[in-house]
Design an enzyme around this catalytic site. Structure first.
Site, PDB file in Angstrom:
ATOM      1  CG  HIS A 151       1.511  23.786 -29.844  1.00  0.00           C
ATOM      2  ND1 HIS A 151       1.318  24.866 -29.033  1.00  0.00           N
ATOM      3  CD2 HIS A 151       1.486  22.701 -29.041  1.00  0.00           C
ATOM      4  CE1 HIS A 151       1.156  24.446 -27.786  1.00  0.00           C
ATOM      5  NE2 HIS A 151       1.246  23.136 -27.764  1.00  0.00           N
ATOM      6  CD  GLU A 392      -0.483  22.997 -19.336  1.00  0.00           C
ATOM      7  OE1 GLU A 392       0.371  22.966 -20.227  1.00  0.00           O
ATOM      8  OE2 GLU A 392      -1.665  22.645 -19.529  1.00  0.00           O
ATOM      9  CG  ASP A 416       1.856  26.108 -21.721  1.00  0.00           C
ATOM     10  OD1 ASP A 416       2.071  27.150 -22.367  1.00  0.00           O
ATOM     11  OD2 ASP A 416       1.148  25.181 -22.148  1.00  0.00           O
ATOM     12  CB  CYS A 463       4.092  15.434 -21.278  1.00  0.00           C
ATOM     13  SG  CYS A 463       2.936  16.665 -20.653  1.00  0.00           S
TER      14      CYS A 463
HETATM   15  C1  PEP Z   1       3.452  21.763 -22.035  1.00  0.00           C
HETATM   16  O1  PEP Z   1       2.922  22.849 -21.825  1.00  0.00           O
HETATM   17  O2  PEP Z   1       4.578  21.464 -21.610  1.00  0.00           O
HETATM   18  C2  PEP Z   1       2.761  20.724 -22.821  1.00  0.00           C
HETATM   19  C3  PEP Z   1       3.263  19.524 -22.912  1.00  0.00           C
HETATM   20  O3  PEP Z   1       1.623  21.058 -23.485  1.00  0.00           O
HETATM   21  P1  PEP Z   1       1.612  21.970 -24.796  1.00  0.00           P
HETATM   22  O4  PEP Z   1       3.020  22.024 -25.330  1.00  0.00           O
HETATM   23  O5  PEP Z   1       0.701  21.347 -25.782  1.00  0.00           O
HETATM   24  O6  PEP Z   1       1.147  23.296 -24.310  1.00  0.00           O
HETATM   25 MG    MG Z   2       0.877  23.200 -22.227  1.00  0.00          MG
END
Ligand code: PEP
Ligand code: MG
Length: 531
Positions: A151, A392, A416, A463
């Site tokens: 992140h 995910e 994920d 996403c």
């Molecule tokens: C993902 O897991 O692809 C996602 C978009 O959420 P995060 O990266 O915040 O876990």
């Molecule tokens: Mg995620």
């Protein structure tokens, strides 16, 4: 065991004084709300019974650190056991005071503050450290830990700040060194010679010229040469990220990571503060859809003041909805703020880390309860925003036909999905070569999700970072994904790629990719289309 209690007592006093003066310094620049919190921390730091307890520990022969730790544990435990919700919450403040004291004992300032434009070099930076950095002074990040989908990397990409992972770097640089950083190539030059520096500066100028051309193309849509449209949206971490993304041609926000509102601070934002933040994001999108994901706290996004249990495997632990179901008050506050903010734009609510129909139904029940509580209170809100889920967890992908009956949309979180399908920690640089979004196992899961969504007449987006990558965006388009949501800086390139390819060809290649046995074969297949 400490052999010199007198020296330990002095260390404790010095740490306490250093922290008190740091707190006073912070108070001088804080707004009223933050000032009240800092004042309370200062009072706790000077609380006679806390000091007495630490000193008793030191007298009993403990080092200052151990004495502070056990005094803080006891004090916080006592508060947490009280019935009064206000006092209960103060346990987190006591722990925070303890954390600051431990940092002061170790000779480190608690929390990172930038004083001039600089590149930050650190062993590891959590998202809560990063979110608190002053963006106007932050030129780049270099860490030893973290992968491209950790992140901290995602935040840096959203802010278009170069970030590089280089094991061993902290032993090689000193404060004041000059660093030239190339985030695209993942390279770093330490105290570069004039010639090398000039080459980097030239690259930086080319990049800003390209950025200007990108802005000029922002009005174009992502349509293949044979007329297939893909919606391009942006990922955001803060309301202020939305307007710059729209300027780059985003058609909305496909993922607003609401958990970042909870980080880099001492207490959770209340309903009013959240309402203001979500409203601001919705207004900035000027009528385009904003998908706000409910808090995905946990995994690599710990929040100190929530006093979460320490876990062996936080990515497999009490994360996201699992935390929300254990803290109904926290969840209710967020859902109420979301429904209220919904009147300011086109809101969609998305639940993260759904692994079963039970998860989805419980989350929807909480949303219904929040709606009813607003009705009872007579507060203006939207009743039925679009509701979707992140896909995910592989289990969710595999039961997608059932989930599709009970949502308005899916958004596939490949960051994920890849780590859970391949059992590879997304933040471990040692495993970076095993973290393979183009693994046919991942592609097959995505294919099933797209088929299930469309069979139920629902839209499906992606996403995760894969959607913003050249090969990833073409594969996903070929698999029939309706929307790609990405770090805003990725939008121009992905739009150009989609506009220069034929959908019929992308479909054919995606179908073929599903039959292959390795990620390398997939890459070789798609690469010729990435111009
Ligand atoms: C993902 O897991 O692809 C996602 C978009 O959420 P995060 O990266 O915040 O876990
Ligand atoms: Mg995620």
């Amino acid at each position: 065991v400490a052999d010199n209690p007198e020296a330990e007592r002095r260390r404790f006093q010095e740490a306490s004084e250093a922290d008190a003066s740091a707190l006073s310094g912070l108070m001088a620049q804080a707004d009223d709300q933050a000032k009240a919190i800092l004042e309370a921390h200062l009072m706790m730091l000077q609380d006679p019974s806390l000091i007495e307890q630490v000193e008793a520990g030191i007298t009993a022969g403990r080092p200052a650190e151990t004495a502070v730790e056990s005094a803080v544990d006891e004090f916080a435990g006592m508060l947490a056991a009280l019935d009064d919700p206000y006092l209960k919450e103060r346990a987190a403040d006591v722990r925070d005071v303890g954390r600051r004291l431990m940092a002061a004992l170790a000779g480190k300032p608690a929390g990172l503050r930038l004083e001039r434009p600089c590149i930050v070099v650190a062993h590891e930076l959590g998202p809560s450290d990063t979110i608190g950095l002053d963006r106007s002074l932050l030129l780049g990040l270099v860490t030893e830990q973290g992968g491209p989908t950790s992140h901290t990397s995602i935040l840096a990409r959203t802010w278009a700040i170069p970030a590089v992972v280089l094991p061993g770097i902290t032993g090689r640089v000193a404060s004041g060194d000059m660093i030239a950083l190339d985030g695209d190539a993942g390279n770093l030059l330490l105290n570069p010679a004039a010639e090398a520096l000039a080459a980097y500066e030239q690259r930086a100028r080319q990049a800003s010229a390209q950025a200007e051309r990108d802005l000029a193309e922002a009005e174009l849509v992502a349509e293949t040469t044979d007329g297939h449209r893909v919606e391009l949206a942006a990922n955001a971490g803060r309301p202020g990220d939305v307007a710059p993304a729209m300027a780059l041609g985003a058609e909305g926000v496909g993922l607003f990571r609401s958990e970042f509102l909870f980080m880099g601070r001492q207490t959770a934002p209340d309903e009013e503060e959240q309402y203001a933040a979500y409203s601001e994001a919705l207004k900035a999108a000027a009528g385009h859809r904003v998908v706000i994901r409910t808090m995905d706290i946990g995994g690599d996004k710990a929040v100190d003041y929530l006093n979460m249990e320490k876990e062996e495997n936080p990515f497999l632990g009490v994360r996201a909805l699992r935390l929300c179901f254990r803290r109904p008050g926290l969840f209710r506050t967020q859902l109420r703020a979301l429904l209220r903010a919904g009147v300011h734009g086109k809101l969609a609510i998305m639940f993260p880390m759904v692994g079963s129909l039970g998860d989805l139904r419980s989350a929807r029940r909480e949303l219904d309860d929040a709606r009813r509580s607003l009705e009872t209170d007579g507060i203006t809100h939207v009743s039925h925003p679009e509701v979707g889920i992140m896909v995910e967890i592989p289990a969710a992908a595999l039961i997608a036909p059932h989930l599709a009956q009970e949502v308005d949309f899916f958004s596939i979180g490949t960051n994920d999905l890849v780590q859970y399908t391949l059992a590879v920690d997304r933040g471990n640089p040692d495993l970076a070569d095993l973290y393979q979004p183009y693994h046919p196992a991942v592609l097959r899961l995505i294919d099933q999700v797209v088929i299930a969504a469309h069979a139920a007449g629902k839209w499906v987006g992606v996403c995760g970072e894969m959607g913003g990558q050249p090969i990833g965006s073409l594969l996903l388009t070929g698999l029939g994904v309706d929307e790609l949501s990405m770090s805003p800086s990725r939008l121009p390139k992905v739009r150009r790629l989609i506009r220069s390819n034929r959908f019929a060809e992308l479909e054919r290649i995606a179908r073929e990719a599903l039959t292959l046995g390795t990620p390398d074969y997939v890459t070789q297949l798609v690469e010729p289309l990435v111009k």
